[in-house]
Design a protein around this motif. Structure first.
Motif, PDB file in Angstrom:
ATOM      1  N   ASP A 125       0.836  -1.196   0.000  1.00 36.58           N
ATOM      2  CA  ASP A 125       0.000   0.000   0.000  1.00 36.58           C
ATOM      3  C   ASP A 125       0.874   1.250   0.000  1.00 36.58           C
ATOM      4  O   ASP A 125       1.770   1.386   0.847  1.00 36.58           O
ATOM      5  CB  ASP A 125      -0.888   0.039   1.242  1.00 36.58           C
ATOM      6  N   GLY A 126       0.598   2.161  -0.926  1.00 35.21           N
ATOM      7  CA  GLY A 126       1.325   3.419  -0.951  1.00 35.21           C
ATOM      8  C   GLY A 126       2.519   3.458  -1.876  1.00 35.21           C
ATOM      9  O   GLY A 126       3.125   4.521  -2.065  1.00 35.21           O
ATOM     10  N   TRP A 127       2.909   2.289  -2.445  1.00 39.97           N
ATOM     11  CA  TRP A 127       3.949   2.319  -3.462  1.00 39.97           C
ATOM     12  C   TRP A 127       3.505   3.185  -4.636  1.00 39.97           C
ATOM     13  O   TRP A 127       2.312   3.272  -4.943  1.00 39.97           O
ATOM     14  CB  TRP A 127       4.205   0.914  -4.003  1.00 39.97           C
ATOM     15  N   THR A 128       4.467   3.793  -5.316  1.00 39.41           N
ATOM     16  CA  THR A 128       4.180   4.381  -6.624  1.00 39.41           C
ATOM     17  C   THR A 128       4.318   3.288  -7.674  1.00 39.41           C
ATOM     18  O   THR A 128       4.866   2.204  -7.395  1.00 39.41           O
ATOM     19  CB  THR A 128       5.153   5.521  -6.947  1.00 39.41           C
ATOM     20  N   THR A 227      -1.475   9.241   5.773  1.00 36.95           N
ATOM     21  CA  THR A 227      -1.469   8.536   7.060  1.00 36.95           C
ATOM     22  C   THR A 227      -1.402   7.033   6.856  1.00 36.95           C
ATOM     23  O   THR A 227      -1.977   6.506   5.902  1.00 36.95           O
ATOM     24  CB  THR A 227      -2.714   8.876   7.900  1.00 36.95           C
ATOM     25  N   GLY A 228      -0.687   6.385   7.750  1.00 33.55           N
ATOM     26  CA  GLY A 228      -0.652   4.930   7.752  1.00 33.55           C
ATOM     27  C   GLY A 228      -1.455   4.343   8.893  1.00 33.55           C
ATOM     28  O   GLY A 228      -1.463   3.124   9.106  1.00 33.55           O
ATOM     29  N   ARG A 229      -2.157   5.230   9.625  1.00 38.84           N
ATOM     30  CA  ARG A 229      -2.921   4.772  10.788  1.00 38.84           C
ATOM     31  C   ARG A 229      -4.344   4.443  10.384  1.00 38.84           C
ATOM     32  O   ARG A 229      -5.078   5.300   9.864  1.00 38.84           O
ATOM     33  CB  ARG A 229      -2.912   5.851  11.871  1.00 38.84           C
ATOM     34  N   ASP A 231      -6.961   4.148  12.128  1.00 35.72           N
ATOM     35  CA  ASP A 231      -7.989   4.915  12.832  1.00 35.72           C
ATOM     36  C   ASP A 231      -8.100   6.350  12.324  1.00 35.72           C
ATOM     37  O   ASP A 231      -9.018   7.080  12.717  1.00 35.72           O
ATOM     38  CB  ASP A 231      -7.708   4.923  14.334  1.00 35.72           C
ATOM     39  N   GLU A 232      -7.184   6.769  11.456  1.00 30.87           N
ATOM     40  CA  GLU A 232      -7.206   8.141  10.969  1.00 30.87           C
ATOM     41  C   GLU A 232      -7.635   8.286   9.518  1.00 30.87           C
ATOM     42  O   GLU A 232      -7.913   9.404   9.076  1.00 30.87           O
ATOM     43  CB  GLU A 232      -5.821   8.781  11.117  1.00 30.87           C
ATOM     44  N   ARG A 233      -7.678   7.192   8.774  1.00 28.69           N
ATOM     45  CA  ARG A 233      -7.919   7.314   7.335  1.00 28.69           C
ATOM     46  C   ARG A 233      -9.239   8.030   7.038  1.00 28.69           C
ATOM     47  O   ARG A 233      -9.287   8.934   6.200  1.00 28.69           O
ATOM     48  CB  ARG A 233      -7.913   5.929   6.681  1.00 28.69           C
ATOM     49  N   ALA A 234     -10.318   7.613   7.695  1.00 29.35           N
ATOM     50  CA  ALA A 234     -11.622   8.232   7.417  1.00 29.35           C
ATOM     51  C   ALA A 234     -11.640   9.695   7.845  1.00 29.35           C
ATOM     52  O   ALA A 234     -12.292  10.532   7.194  1.00 29.35           O
ATOM     53  CB  ALA A 234     -12.727   7.459   8.130  1.00 29.35           C
ATOM     54  N   GLN A 235     -10.913  10.038   8.919  1.00 26.56           N
ATOM     55  CA  GLN A 235     -10.837  11.438   9.362  1.00 26.56           C
ATOM     56  C   GLN A 235     -10.095  12.294   8.329  1.00 26.56           C
ATOM     57  O   GLN A 235     -10.523  13.405   7.994  1.00 26.56           O
ATOM     58  CB  GLN A 235     -10.126  11.536  10.708  1.00 26.56           C
ATOM     59  N   ILE A 236      -8.965  11.770   7.847  1.00 27.54           N
ATOM     60  CA  ILE A 236      -8.193  12.485   6.828  1.00 27.54           C
ATOM     61  C   ILE A 236      -9.043  12.679   5.577  1.00 27.54           C
ATOM     62  O   ILE A 236      -9.081  13.769   4.988  1.00 27.54           O
ATOM     63  CB  ILE A 236      -6.906  11.717   6.485  1.00 27.54           C
ATOM     64  N   ALA A 237      -9.738  11.618   5.165  1.00 27.30           N
ATOM     65  CA  ALA A 237     -10.606  11.711   3.987  1.00 27.30           C
ATOM     66  C   ALA A 237     -11.691  12.757   4.214  1.00 27.30           C
ATOM     67  O   ALA A 237     -12.029  13.526   3.290  1.00 27.30           O
ATOM     68  CB  ALA A 237     -11.225  10.350   3.683  1.00 27.30           C
ATOM     69  N   GLY A 238     -12.225  12.803   5.434  1.00 25.64           N
ATOM     70  CA  GLY A 238     -13.268  13.776   5.748  1.00 25.64           C
ATOM     71  C   GLY A 238     -12.780  15.203   5.581  1.00 25.64           C
ATOM     72  O   GLY A 238     -13.510  16.078   5.079  1.00 25.64           O
ATOM     73  N   HIS A 322      -2.129  12.599  13.994  1.00 25.57           N
ATOM     74  CA  HIS A 322      -2.392  13.982  13.615  1.00 25.57           C
ATOM     75  C   HIS A 322      -3.362  14.642  14.590  1.00 25.57           C
ATOM     76  O   HIS A 322      -4.149  13.962  15.259  1.00 25.57           O
ATOM     77  CB  HIS A 322      -2.982  14.046  12.195  1.00 25.57           C
ATOM     78  N   VAL A 323      -3.285  15.972  14.631  1.00 16.96           N
ATOM     79  CA  VAL A 323      -4.234  16.776  15.401  1.00 16.96           C
ATOM     80  C   VAL A 323      -5.112  17.519  14.391  1.00 16.96           C
ATOM     81  O   VAL A 323      -4.598  18.139  13.451  1.00 16.96           O
ATOM     82  CB  VAL A 323      -3.510  17.783  16.308  1.00 16.96           C
ATOM     83  N   PHE A 324      -6.425  17.481  14.589  1.00 18.18           N
ATOM     84  CA  PHE A 324      -7.370  18.052  13.640  1.00 18.18           C
ATOM     85  C   PHE A 324      -7.944  19.359  14.202  1.00 18.18           C
ATOM     86  O   PHE A 324      -8.080  19.523  15.413  1.00 18.18           O
ATOM     87  CB  PHE A 324      -8.490  17.057  13.350  1.00 18.18           C
ATOM     88  N   ALA A 325      -8.294  20.246  13.270  1.00 15.16           N
ATOM     89  CA  ALA A 325      -8.844  21.536  13.680  1.00 15.16           C
ATOM     90  C   ALA A 325      -9.927  21.966  12.699  1.00 15.16           C
ATOM     91  O   ALA A 325      -9.855  21.669  11.500  1.00 15.16           O
ATOM     92  CB  ALA A 325      -7.743  22.591  13.741  1.00 15.16           C
ATOM     93  N   GLY A 326     -10.909  22.718  13.231  1.00 18.01           N
ATOM     94  CA  GLY A 326     -12.009  23.185  12.401  1.00 18.01           C
ATOM     95  C   GLY A 326     -11.823  24.601  11.904  1.00 18.01           C
ATOM     96  O   GLY A 326     -12.508  25.038  10.972  1.00 18.01           O
ATOM     97  N   THR A 327     -10.882  25.355  12.522  1.00 17.74           N
ATOM     98  CA  THR A 327     -10.638  26.732  12.103  1.00 17.74           C
ATOM     99  C   THR A 327      -9.154  26.943  11.864  1.00 17.74           C
ATOM    100  O   THR A 327      -8.302  26.224  12.412  1.00 17.74           O
ATOM    101  CB  THR A 327     -11.105  27.732  13.177  1.00 17.74           C
ATOM    102  N   LEU A 328      -8.849  27.963  11.060  1.00 17.28           N
ATOM    103  CA  LEU A 328      -7.449  28.275  10.777  1.00 17.28           C
ATOM    104  C   LEU A 328      -6.729  28.727  12.038  1.00 17.28           C
ATOM    105  O   LEU A 328      -5.549  28.395  12.249  1.00 17.28           O
ATOM    106  CB  LEU A 328      -7.379  29.350   9.693  1.00 17.28           C
ATOM    107  N   GLU A 329      -7.412  29.483  12.888  1.00 17.09           N
ATOM    108  CA  GLU A 329      -6.809  29.943  14.129  1.00 17.09           C
ATOM    109  C   GLU A 329      -6.389  28.764  15.007  1.00 17.09           C
ATOM    110  O   GLU A 329      -5.274  28.717  15.547  1.00 17.09           O
ATOM    111  CB  GLU A 329      -7.806  30.838  14.882  1.00 17.09           C
TER     112      GLU A 329
END
Length: 344
Positions: A125-128, A227-229, A231-238, A322-329
Protein backbone atom coordinates in the motif's frame (compact mmCIF):
# COMPACT_ATOMS: atom_id res chain seq x y z
CA UNK A 1 28.84 -97.96 1.88
CA UNK A 2 27.63 -95.48 -0.78
CA UNK A 3 27.25 -91.79 0.16
CA UNK A 4 24.41 -91.23 -2.35
CA UNK A 5 21.66 -91.56 0.24
CA UNK A 6 23.45 -88.92 2.32
CA UNK A 7 23.64 -86.57 -0.65
CA UNK A 8 19.96 -87.15 -1.37
CA UNK A 9 19.05 -86.17 2.14
CA UNK A 10 21.28 -83.01 1.96
CA UNK A 11 19.54 -81.39 -1.04
CA UNK A 12 16.35 -80.49 0.80
CA UNK A 13 18.42 -78.84 3.49
CA UNK A 14 20.43 -76.89 0.94
CA UNK A 15 17.23 -75.88 -0.84
CA UNK A 16 15.69 -74.82 2.45
CA UNK A 17 18.75 -72.75 3.29
CA UNK A 18 18.66 -71.12 -0.14
CA UNK A 19 14.96 -70.38 0.17
CA UNK A 20 15.41 -68.97 3.66
CA UNK A 21 18.31 -66.83 2.46
CA UNK A 22 16.23 -65.63 -0.48
CA UNK A 23 13.28 -64.86 1.77
CA UNK A 24 15.58 -63.00 4.13
CA UNK A 25 17.04 -61.02 1.27
CA UNK A 26 13.58 -60.17 -0.04
CA UNK A 27 12.41 -59.15 3.43
CA UNK A 28 15.49 -57.01 3.90
CA UNK A 29 15.04 -55.48 0.46
CA UNK A 30 11.36 -54.78 1.10
CA UNK A 31 12.08 -53.22 4.48
CA UNK A 32 14.93 -51.20 2.99
CA UNK A 33 12.67 -50.02 0.15
CA UNK A 34 9.97 -48.95 2.63
CA UNK A 35 12.60 -47.18 4.70
CA UNK A 36 13.79 -45.34 1.59
CA UNK A 37 10.29 -44.25 0.53
CA UNK A 38 9.45 -42.78 3.95
CA UNK A 39 12.85 -41.35 4.93
CA UNK A 40 13.26 -37.59 4.30
CA UNK A 41 15.60 -36.49 1.56
CA UNK A 42 18.86 -34.81 2.53
CA UNK A 43 17.41 -31.30 2.46
CA UNK A 44 19.19 -29.02 4.89
CA UNK A 45 17.66 -25.60 4.16
CA UNK A 46 14.19 -24.24 3.49
CA UNK A 47 13.65 -22.65 0.10
CA UNK A 48 15.42 -25.36 -1.89
CA UNK A 49 13.73 -26.69 -5.02
CA UNK A 50 14.15 -28.92 -8.04
CA UNK A 51 13.26 -27.81 -11.53
CA UNK A 52 11.80 -30.48 -13.81
CA UNK A 53 12.16 -29.27 -17.37
CA UNK A 54 9.81 -30.24 -20.17
CA UNK A 55 10.87 -33.57 -21.63
CA UNK A 56 12.99 -34.52 -18.61
CA UNK A 57 13.22 -38.29 -18.19
CA UNK A 58 12.67 -40.06 -14.89
CA UNK A 59 16.31 -41.08 -15.02
CA UNK A 60 17.36 -37.42 -15.34
CA UNK A 61 15.23 -36.42 -12.35
CA UNK A 62 16.69 -39.14 -10.11
CA UNK A 63 20.16 -38.36 -11.45
CA UNK A 64 19.86 -34.72 -10.38
CA UNK A 65 18.66 -35.71 -6.91
CA UNK A 66 21.69 -37.99 -6.54
CA UNK A 67 24.10 -35.45 -8.04
CA UNK A 68 22.96 -32.83 -5.52
CA UNK A 69 23.34 -35.39 -2.69
CA UNK A 70 19.66 -35.09 -1.89
CA UNK A 71 19.32 -38.86 -2.21
CA UNK A 72 21.92 -41.63 -2.23
CA UNK A 73 19.39 -44.41 -2.75
CA UNK A 74 19.66 -46.95 -5.52
CA UNK A 75 17.91 -45.58 -8.65
CA UNK A 76 16.04 -48.91 -8.78
CA UNK A 77 14.23 -47.93 -5.58
CA UNK A 78 13.02 -44.71 -7.21
CA UNK A 79 11.76 -46.67 -10.20
CA UNK A 80 10.01 -49.24 -7.98
CA UNK A 81 8.39 -46.46 -5.94
CA UNK A 82 7.12 -44.72 -9.08
CA UNK A 83 5.68 -48.01 -10.34
CA UNK A 84 4.10 -48.75 -6.97
CA UNK A 85 2.48 -45.28 -6.95
CA UNK A 86 1.51 -45.67 -10.62
CA UNK A 87 3.07 -42.34 -11.50
CA UNK A 88 5.89 -43.49 -13.75
CA UNK A 89 5.67 -41.47 -16.96
CA UNK A 90 3.10 -39.10 -15.41
CA UNK A 91 5.37 -36.53 -13.76
CA UNK A 92 4.68 -32.90 -14.66
CA UNK A 93 7.27 -30.33 -15.59
CA UNK A 94 7.73 -27.43 -13.20
CA UNK A 95 9.56 -26.28 -10.11
CA UNK A 96 8.92 -28.28 -6.93
CA UNK A 97 9.65 -27.32 -3.35
CA UNK A 98 12.16 -29.40 -1.44
CA UNK A 99 11.10 -28.60 2.08
CA UNK A 100 13.01 -29.97 5.05
CA UNK A 101 11.45 -33.35 5.89
CA UNK A 102 10.04 -34.14 2.42
CA UNK A 103 10.16 -37.85 1.55
CA UNK A 104 10.61 -39.49 -1.86
CA UNK A 105 6.96 -40.56 -1.79
CA UNK A 106 5.77 -37.00 -1.10
CA UNK A 107 8.00 -35.56 -3.81
CA UNK A 108 6.75 -37.99 -6.46
CA UNK A 109 3.16 -37.32 -5.39
CA UNK A 110 3.71 -33.57 -5.84
CA UNK A 111 5.25 -34.12 -9.28
CA UNK A 112 2.42 -36.43 -10.33
CA UNK A 113 -0.27 -33.91 -9.36
CA UNK A 114 1.62 -30.88 -10.66
CA UNK A 115 1.82 -29.29 -7.21
CA UNK A 116 4.47 -26.84 -8.29
CA UNK A 117 6.20 -24.37 -5.99
CA UNK A 118 4.29 -21.11 -5.58
CA UNK A 119 5.94 -17.85 -4.68
CA UNK A 120 4.29 -14.66 -3.45
CA UNK A 121 4.70 -11.11 -4.65
CA UNK A 122 3.26 -8.37 -2.44
CA UNK A 123 2.30 -4.95 -3.74
CA UNK A 124 2.65 -2.62 -0.75
CA UNK A 125 0.00 0.00 0.00
CA UNK A 126 1.33 3.42 -0.95
CA UNK A 127 3.95 2.32 -3.46
CA UNK A 128 4.18 4.38 -6.62
CA UNK A 129 3.99 2.57 -9.94
CA UNK A 130 7.72 3.17 -10.30
CA UNK A 131 8.39 1.42 -7.01
CA UNK A 132 6.15 -1.44 -8.10
CA UNK A 133 8.18 -1.86 -11.29
CA UNK A 134 11.44 -1.88 -9.31
CA UNK A 135 10.12 -4.58 -6.97
CA UNK A 136 8.93 -6.71 -9.88
CA UNK A 137 12.38 -6.47 -11.45
CA UNK A 138 13.84 -8.00 -8.27
CA UNK A 139 11.32 -10.87 -8.03
CA UNK A 140 12.93 -14.31 -8.41
CA UNK A 141 11.87 -16.95 -10.94
CA UNK A 142 9.64 -14.44 -12.72
CA UNK A 143 9.94 -13.64 -16.42
CA UNK A 144 10.69 -9.92 -16.64
CA UNK A 145 8.81 -9.20 -19.85
CA UNK A 146 8.22 -5.55 -18.91
CA UNK A 147 11.95 -4.79 -18.74
CA UNK A 148 12.82 -2.04 -21.16
CA UNK A 149 9.19 -1.10 -21.82
CA UNK A 150 7.89 2.35 -21.02
CA UNK A 151 4.76 2.79 -18.92
CA UNK A 152 2.52 3.45 -21.93
CA UNK A 153 3.64 0.25 -23.66
CA UNK A 154 3.03 -1.77 -20.50
CA UNK A 155 -0.53 -0.47 -20.26
CA UNK A 156 -1.04 -1.28 -23.93
CA UNK A 157 0.12 -4.86 -23.35
CA UNK A 158 -2.32 -5.10 -20.43
CA UNK A 159 -5.15 -4.18 -22.77
CA UNK A 160 -5.79 -0.73 -21.28
CA UNK A 161 -3.92 1.53 -23.71
CA UNK A 162 -4.10 5.19 -22.78
CA UNK A 163 -4.55 4.67 -19.04
CA UNK A 164 -2.06 6.33 -16.71
CA UNK A 165 -0.68 3.45 -14.61
CA UNK A 166 -0.37 5.31 -11.31
CA UNK A 167 -2.94 4.05 -8.80
CA UNK A 168 -4.35 1.38 -11.10
CA UNK A 169 -2.97 -1.73 -9.34
CA UNK A 170 -4.46 -3.07 -6.11
CA UNK A 171 -1.98 -3.65 -3.28
CA UNK A 172 -2.34 -7.31 -2.32
CA UNK A 173 -0.25 -10.50 -2.31
CA UNK A 174 -0.26 -12.37 -5.61
CA UNK A 175 0.94 -15.98 -6.00
CA UNK A 176 2.98 -16.99 -9.03
CA UNK A 177 5.02 -19.94 -10.28
CA UNK A 178 8.32 -20.09 -12.12
CA UNK A 179 7.86 -19.00 -15.71
CA UNK A 180 5.01 -16.58 -15.04
CA UNK A 181 5.46 -13.09 -16.42
CA UNK A 182 5.57 -9.85 -14.49
CA UNK A 183 2.89 -8.71 -16.93
CA UNK A 184 0.69 -11.55 -15.60
CA UNK A 185 0.93 -10.11 -12.08
CA UNK A 186 0.26 -6.58 -13.31
CA UNK A 187 -2.80 -7.75 -15.24
CA UNK A 188 -4.20 -9.51 -12.18
CA UNK A 189 -3.50 -6.52 -9.93
CA UNK A 190 -5.13 -4.18 -12.45
CA UNK A 191 -8.21 -6.39 -12.68
CA UNK A 192 -8.40 -6.59 -8.89
CA UNK A 193 -8.35 -2.80 -8.63
CA UNK A 194 -11.07 -2.41 -11.27
CA UNK A 195 -13.27 -4.92 -9.46
CA UNK A 196 -12.63 -3.50 -5.97
CA UNK A 197 -13.12 0.11 -7.00
CA UNK A 198 -16.37 -0.68 -8.81
CA UNK A 199 -17.77 -2.54 -5.80
CA UNK A 200 -16.84 0.22 -3.35
CA UNK A 201 -18.08 2.99 -5.66
CA UNK A 202 -21.51 1.36 -5.81
CA UNK A 203 -21.85 1.66 -2.01
CA UNK A 204 -20.27 5.13 -1.61
CA UNK A 205 -21.63 7.69 0.82
CA UNK A 206 -24.12 10.22 -0.47
CA UNK A 207 -23.22 13.75 -1.62
CA UNK A 208 -19.52 13.20 -2.13
CA UNK A 209 -17.75 15.83 -4.28
CA UNK A 210 -16.41 13.03 -6.48
CA UNK A 211 -17.79 12.71 -9.99
CA UNK A 212 -16.22 9.41 -11.04
CA UNK A 213 -14.57 6.32 -9.57
CA UNK A 214 -11.28 7.75 -10.85
CA UNK A 215 -11.78 10.79 -8.62
CA UNK A 216 -12.19 8.39 -5.69
CA UNK A 217 -8.96 6.63 -6.71
CA UNK A 218 -7.10 9.96 -6.70
CA UNK A 219 -8.47 10.96 -3.31
CA UNK A 220 -7.71 7.51 -1.85
CA UNK A 221 -4.10 7.79 -3.01
CA UNK A 222 -3.76 11.09 -1.11
CA UNK A 223 -5.28 9.53 2.01
CA UNK A 224 -2.88 6.61 1.63
CA UNK A 225 0.16 8.88 1.60
CA UNK A 226 -1.07 11.20 4.37
CA UNK A 227 -1.47 8.54 7.06
CA UNK A 228 -0.65 4.93 7.75
CA UNK A 229 -2.92 4.77 10.79
CA UNK A 230 -6.14 2.81 10.25
CA UNK A 231 -7.99 4.91 12.83
CA UNK A 232 -7.21 8.14 10.97
CA UNK A 233 -7.92 7.31 7.33
CA UNK A 234 -11.62 8.23 7.42
CA UNK A 235 -10.84 11.44 9.36
CA UNK A 236 -8.19 12.49 6.83
CA UNK A 237 -10.61 11.71 3.99
CA UNK A 238 -13.27 13.78 5.75
CA UNK A 239 -10.98 16.81 5.84
CA UNK A 240 -10.28 16.64 2.10
CA UNK A 241 -13.92 16.01 1.21
CA UNK A 242 -15.01 19.10 3.18
CA UNK A 243 -12.27 21.20 1.61
CA UNK A 244 -13.47 20.14 -1.85
CA UNK A 245 -17.06 20.94 -0.90
CA UNK A 246 -16.00 24.37 0.38
CA UNK A 247 -13.85 25.05 -2.74
CA UNK A 248 -10.70 25.25 -0.62
CA UNK A 249 -7.25 24.27 -1.84
CA UNK A 250 -6.35 20.75 -0.68
CA UNK A 251 -2.81 21.81 0.32
CA UNK A 252 -1.52 18.25 0.67
CA UNK A 253 2.27 17.87 0.75
CA UNK A 254 2.44 14.30 -0.67
CA UNK A 255 0.90 15.53 -3.92
CA UNK A 256 3.42 18.36 -4.14
CA UNK A 257 6.25 15.88 -3.53
CA UNK A 258 4.91 13.58 -6.26
CA UNK A 259 4.88 16.49 -8.71
CA UNK A 260 8.48 17.33 -7.87
CA UNK A 261 9.61 13.92 -9.09
CA UNK A 262 13.40 13.50 -9.00
CA UNK A 263 13.79 17.05 -7.66
CA UNK A 264 12.53 15.92 -4.26
CA UNK A 265 15.56 15.33 -2.03
CA UNK A 266 13.79 14.30 1.17
CA UNK A 267 12.76 17.74 2.38
CA UNK A 268 9.93 19.95 1.20
CA UNK A 269 10.76 23.68 1.28
CA UNK A 270 8.57 26.76 1.25
CA UNK A 271 9.68 27.48 -2.31
CA UNK A 272 8.44 24.04 -3.36
CA UNK A 273 4.96 24.93 -2.15
CA UNK A 274 4.86 28.00 -4.38
CA UNK A 275 6.40 26.40 -7.48
CA UNK A 276 3.49 25.47 -9.71
CA UNK A 277 3.14 21.93 -11.10
CA UNK A 278 -0.01 20.01 -12.05
CA UNK A 279 0.28 18.27 -8.66
CA UNK A 280 0.84 21.36 -6.51
CA UNK A 281 -2.36 21.50 -4.47
CA UNK A 282 -1.19 24.78 -2.90
CA UNK A 283 -1.35 26.54 -6.27
CA UNK A 284 -4.08 24.58 -8.05
CA UNK A 285 -7.63 23.89 -6.96
CA UNK A 286 -9.30 20.51 -6.83
CA UNK A 287 -7.80 17.05 -7.05
CA UNK A 288 -4.47 16.45 -8.79
CA UNK A 289 -4.75 15.06 -12.34
CA UNK A 290 -3.89 11.45 -11.41
CA UNK A 291 -3.40 9.33 -8.30
CA UNK A 292 -0.07 9.86 -6.57
CA UNK A 293 0.36 6.26 -5.36
CA UNK A 294 -1.28 2.85 -5.26
CA UNK A 295 -4.02 3.05 -2.60
CA UNK A 296 -4.98 -0.06 -0.68
CA UNK A 297 -8.55 -1.13 -0.07
CA UNK A 298 -8.74 0.56 3.38
CA UNK A 299 -7.79 3.91 1.84
CA UNK A 300 -10.39 3.42 -0.90
CA UNK A 301 -13.04 2.66 1.71
CA UNK A 302 -12.07 5.78 3.67
CA UNK A 303 -12.27 8.00 0.58
CA UNK A 304 -15.75 6.73 -0.20
CA UNK A 305 -16.95 6.71 3.41
CA UNK A 306 -15.27 9.74 5.02
CA UNK A 307 -15.82 10.52 8.68
CA UNK A 308 -18.31 13.26 9.49
CA UNK A 309 -17.18 16.35 11.37
CA UNK A 310 -16.10 19.94 10.93
CA UNK A 311 -12.30 19.56 10.71
CA UNK A 312 -10.71 21.36 7.76
CA UNK A 313 -7.06 21.14 8.85
CA UNK A 314 -4.67 18.67 10.40
CA UNK A 315 -1.04 18.67 11.45
CA UNK A 316 1.33 15.85 12.32
CA UNK A 317 1.83 15.26 16.02
CA UNK A 318 5.25 13.70 15.58
CA UNK A 319 4.23 10.24 16.75
CA UNK A 320 2.57 9.07 13.55
CA UNK A 321 -0.79 10.64 14.39
CA UNK A 322 -2.39 13.98 13.62
CA UNK A 323 -4.23 16.78 15.40
CA UNK A 324 -7.37 18.05 13.64
CA UNK A 325 -8.84 21.54 13.68
CA UNK A 326 -12.01 23.19 12.40
CA UNK A 327 -10.64 26.73 12.10
CA UNK A 328 -7.45 28.28 10.78
CA UNK A 329 -6.81 29.94 14.13
CA UNK A 330 -6.97 26.61 15.93
CA UNK A 331 -4.82 24.99 13.26
CA UNK A 332 -2.14 27.68 13.60
CA UNK A 333 -2.00 27.04 17.35
CA UNK A 334 -1.57 23.32 16.65
CA UNK A 335 1.23 24.05 14.16
CA UNK A 336 3.00 26.23 16.74
CA UNK A 337 2.68 23.49 19.34
CA UNK A 338 3.48 20.37 17.37
CA UNK A 339 5.75 21.69 14.62
CA UNK A 340 7.48 24.65 16.24
CA UNK A 341 7.22 23.27 19.80
CA UNK A 342 5.73 26.55 21.12
CA UNK A 343 2.84 25.07 23.05
CA UNK A 344 0.91 27.48 25.24
Amino acid sequence: MSDKPMRGRAWPRVLLIVLLALAGALAYGWNDFNRFSSTPLNVTAQGDSIDVGRGSSFRNIVGELRQRNLSNANPLYWRLLAEQMRVAGKLHAGEYALGVGITPRQLLANMATGKVLQRNFTIVDGWTFGELRQALARAEKLNHDSAGLDDATIMQKLGVAGEVPEGRFLPETYAYVKGDSDLDILKRAHGAMVKTLAALWSTRAADLPLGTPYDALILASIVEKETGRPDERAQIAGVFVRRLQNHMLLQTDPSVIYGMGANYAGNIRKSDLTTDTPYNTYTRAGLPPTPIALPGKPALEAALHPAAGNALYFVARGDGGHVFAGTLEEHNRNVDCYQRKHCQ
